[in-house]
Write a protein that holds these residues in place. Structure first.
Motif, PDB file in Angstrom:
ATOM      1  N   ASN A   1       0.750  -1.167   0.270  1.00 55.02           N
ATOM      2  CA  ASN A   1       0.431   0.153  -0.273  1.00 55.02           C
ATOM      3  C   ASN A   1       0.997   1.488  -0.032  1.00 55.02           C
ATOM      4  N   LEU A   2       1.842   1.323  -0.720  1.00 56.78           N
ATOM      5  CA  LEU A   2       2.805   1.978  -1.029  1.00 56.78           C
ATOM      6  C   LEU A   2       2.630   2.737  -2.528  1.00 56.78           C
ATOM      7  N   ARG A   3       3.188   4.455  -2.740  1.00 59.28           N
ATOM      8  CA  ARG A   3       3.599   4.503  -3.910  1.00 59.28           C
ATOM      9  C   ARG A   3       4.622   5.567  -3.520  1.00 59.28           C
ATOM     10  N   LEU A   4       5.641   5.278  -5.023  1.00 59.45           N
ATOM     11  CA  LEU A   4       7.097   6.006  -5.569  1.00 59.45           C
ATOM     12  C   LEU A   4       7.117   7.435  -5.273  1.00 59.45           C
ATOM     13  N   VAL A   5       7.166   8.469  -3.786  1.00 64.75           N
ATOM     14  CA  VAL A   5       7.243   9.711  -4.706  1.00 64.75           C
ATOM     15  C   VAL A   5       8.599  10.355  -5.574  1.00 64.75           C
ATOM     16  N   ASP A   6       9.549   9.890  -4.579  1.00 60.04           N
ATOM     17  CA  ASP A   6      10.720  10.411  -5.484  1.00 60.04           C
ATOM     18  C   ASP A   6      12.190   9.561  -4.652  1.00 60.04           C
ATOM     19  N   ALA A   7      13.078   9.625  -5.363  1.00 54.60           N
ATOM     20  CA  ALA A   7      14.343   9.645  -4.385  1.00 54.60           C
ATOM     21  C   ALA A   7      15.585  11.157  -4.332  1.00 54.60           C
ATOM     22  N   GLY A   8      16.167  11.028  -3.428  1.00 57.22           N
ATOM     23  CA  GLY A   8      16.677  11.794  -3.033  1.00 57.22           C
ATOM     24  C   GLY A   8      17.280  11.796  -2.233  1.00 57.22           C
ATOM     25  N   ASP A   9      19.511  12.658  -2.071  1.00 58.98           N
ATOM     26  CA  ASP A   9      19.857  12.966  -1.126  1.00 58.98           C
ATOM     27  C   ASP A   9      19.462  14.192   0.015  1.00 58.98           C
ATOM     28  N   TYR A  10      18.230  14.103   0.479  1.00 56.64           N
ATOM     29  CA  TYR A  10      17.637  14.866   1.521  1.00 56.64           C
ATOM     30  C   TYR A  10      18.428  15.046   2.486  1.00 56.64           C
ATOM     31  N   ASP A  11      19.473  15.061   2.714  1.00 55.80           N
ATOM     32  CA  ASP A  11      20.023  14.848   3.942  1.00 55.80           C
ATOM     33  C   ASP A  11      21.584  15.381   3.852  1.00 55.80           C
ATOM     34  N   ASN A  12      21.460  15.247   2.606  1.00 61.45           N
ATOM     35  CA  ASN A  12      23.621  15.133   1.679  1.00 61.45           C
ATOM     36  C   ASN A  12      24.202  14.339   2.662  1.00 61.45           C
ATOM     37  N   SER A  13      24.090  13.008   3.379  1.00 61.49           N
ATOM     38  CA  SER A  13      24.759  12.479   3.674  1.00 61.49           C
ATOM     39  C   SER A  13      25.997  11.209   2.287  1.00 61.49           C
ATOM     40  N   GLY A  14      25.463  11.579   1.303  1.00 62.79           N
ATOM     41  CA  GLY A  14      26.588  10.723   0.076  1.00 62.79           C
ATOM     42  C   GLY A  14      25.629  10.184  -0.278  1.00 62.79           C
ATOM     43  N   HIS A  15      24.232   9.559   0.114  1.00 71.82           N
ATOM     44  CA  HIS A  15      23.364   8.398  -0.516  1.00 71.82           C
ATOM     45  C   HIS A  15      22.010   8.509  -0.580  1.00 71.82           C
ATOM     46  N   SER A  16      20.736   8.141  -1.672  1.00 70.89           N
ATOM     47  CA  SER A  16      19.298   8.758  -1.530  1.00 70.89           C
ATOM     48  C   SER A  16      18.681   8.165  -0.295  1.00 70.89           C
ATOM     49  N   GLN A  17      18.009   8.744   0.160  1.00 71.24           N
ATOM     50  CA  GLN A  17      16.820   8.179   0.848  1.00 71.24           C
ATOM     51  C   GLN A  17      14.863   7.692  -0.256  1.00 71.24           C
ATOM     52  N   LEU A  18      14.847   7.350  -0.342  1.00 73.81           N
ATOM     53  CA  LEU A  18      13.583   6.873  -0.867  1.00 73.81           C
ATOM     54  C   LEU A  18      12.349   7.412  -0.080  1.00 73.81           C
ATOM     55  N   LEU A  19      11.826   8.022  -0.765  1.00 70.06           N
ATOM     56  CA  LEU A  19      10.168   8.336  -0.338  1.00 70.06           C
ATOM     57  C   LEU A  19       9.367   7.733  -0.854  1.00 70.06           C
ATOM     58  N   PHE A  20       8.210   7.028   0.233  1.00 72.94           N
ATOM     59  CA  PHE A  20       6.816   6.901  -0.517  1.00 72.94           C
ATOM     60  C   PHE A  20       5.696   6.582   0.249  1.00 72.94           C
ATOM     61  N   MET A  21       4.318   7.457  -0.076  1.00 73.51           N
ATOM     62  CA  MET A  21       2.895   8.009  -0.154  1.00 73.51           C
ATOM     63  C   MET A  21       2.324   6.632   0.447  1.00 73.51           C
ATOM     64  N   ILE A  22       1.458   6.566   1.385  1.00 67.72           N
ATOM     65  CA  ILE A  22       0.513   5.647   2.173  1.00 67.72           C
ATOM     66  C   ILE A  22      -0.382   5.706   0.882  1.00 67.72           C
ATOM     67  N   ASP A  23      -1.148   4.261   0.440  1.00 66.93           N
ATOM     68  CA  ASP A  23      -2.135   4.706  -0.651  1.00 66.93           C
ATOM     69  C   ASP A  23      -2.946   3.592   0.449  1.00 66.93           C
ATOM     70  N   ASP A  24      -3.826   3.843   1.447  1.00 66.00           N
ATOM     71  CA  ASP A  24      -4.485   2.890   2.158  1.00 66.00           C
ATOM     72  C   ASP A  24      -6.282   3.398   2.134  1.00 66.00           C
ATOM     73  N   ASP A  25      -6.940   2.152   2.996  1.00 66.27           N
ATOM     74  CA  ASP A  25      -8.400   2.454   2.862  1.00 66.27           C
ATOM     75  C   ASP A  25      -8.354   3.189   4.457  1.00 66.27           C
ATOM     76  N   ASN A  26      -8.381   4.838   4.604  1.00 68.27           N
ATOM     77  CA  ASN A  26      -8.776   5.693   5.481  1.00 68.27           C
ATOM     78  C   ASN A  26      -7.524   6.383   6.388  1.00 68.27           C
TER      79      ASN A  26
END
Length: 290
Positions: free
Chosen positions: A243-268
């Motif tokens: 129940n997840l949809r991928l939003v994007d990937a990026g190095d949002y904390d400038n750590s040298g590696h990417s993090q992946l952000l997902f949106m929850i797609d679920d009932d209520n």
């Protein structure tokens, strides 16, 4: 003059220390009531503490709690809007005076009067529980960290990978129901649909699958429509989450590696999940719609 410069420097330093790095999402939201227009806002969802991402508080059982949540966020924030390693623009936001329902937790009003960054047309892909077309959500970060050093990108499906993922799918769900009655049933490999495949330059892979049916422990009938699996550089397949949809990937904390952000797609249930440290660590920001 030197003393004034020192005062300004220390004031800026203290402000930087008191305001953590924040990750948010520029999103479309349906109006509270039937005839209310939809609107766009930036929702603050995670903040950085040391080496970890933490979710902002999103669980309330009283109106007083909701009102207090407004004070947990900086009054105004300037966000960098990003997509696929690119900067799309800047947005300045302000927290509302109060939060009326759980589904508005973390949302901040956009102060800009110009064009708001968008990617593509409104579709049902990221509508979630709102059940109406919306623009895809975009990452908002309180620092200009937009690059995707791990270079996540879509890759073609290949037979060996499909076989490995389908085998792991069967390990996770040996039998299913038809979502309406509890009677167990079997299914064939051909019933498992491969919807998306992505690979990073570090050798990790993400595969999105779907199956018409429900888990035997699913009492809500949500179905197995969005089931994610990871494949590590050694070729081992692991179930990630559903129940997840991928939003994007990026190095949002400038750590040298990417993090992946997902949106929850679920009932209520809505919100976002952030994975990092090669999927070993996650942070979840969740809310209910009613």
């Amino acid at each position: 003059m030197r003393r004034l410069c020192l005062i300004i420097f220390f004031a800026a330093t203290l402000h930087a220390q008191s305001t953590p790095l924040m990750l948010g999402v520029l999103e479309d939201t349906r109006g509270t009531y039937t005839n209310d227009p939809s609107y766009r806002s930036v929702r603050a969802v995670f903040y950085k503490v040391g080496s970890d991402w933490k979710p902002f508080d999103s669980h309330c059982v009283s109106e007083a709690c909701l009102q207090k949540l407004s004070t947990d966020f900086p009054r105004e924030t300037t966000w960098t809007i990003a997509f696929q390693g690119r900067r799309l623009g800047l947005l300045k936001t302000r927290i509302p005076a109060a939060i009326d329902i759980d589904a508005r937790v973390g949302q901040q009003q956009i102060l800009a009067t110009g064009a708001i960054p968008t990617v593509g047309d409104r579709t049902d892909e990221f509508s979630g529980f709102q059940d109406e077309p919306v623009h895809r959500p975009l990452v908002a970060i309180s620092a200009p960290n937009v690059k995707d050093p791990d270079l996540w990108k879509g890759t073609p499906f290949d037979a060996p990978t499909i076989a490995l993922v389908k085998n792991e799918f069967r390990q996770k769900y040996p039998k299913i129901t038809d979502c309406e009655v509890e009677e167990l049933r079997d299914y064939d490999d051909i019933d498992i649909k491969i919807l998306k495949s992505l690979t990073s330059k570090t050798g990790w892979r993400l595969v999105l699958t779907s199956l018409k049916g429900c888990d035997i422990d699913d009492l809500r009938g949500d179905g197995l429509k969005l089931q994610w699996f990871t494949i590590d550089p050694a070729g081992a397949v692991h179930y990630l989450q559903g129940n997840l949809r991928l939003v994007d990937a990026g190095d949002y904390d400038n750590s040298g590696h990417s993090q992946l952000l997902f949106m929850i797609d679920d009932d209520n249930r809505g919100g976002y999940v952030l994975y990092y440290n090669n999927f070993q660590t996650q942070a979840a920001f969740e809310y209910t719609f009613h």
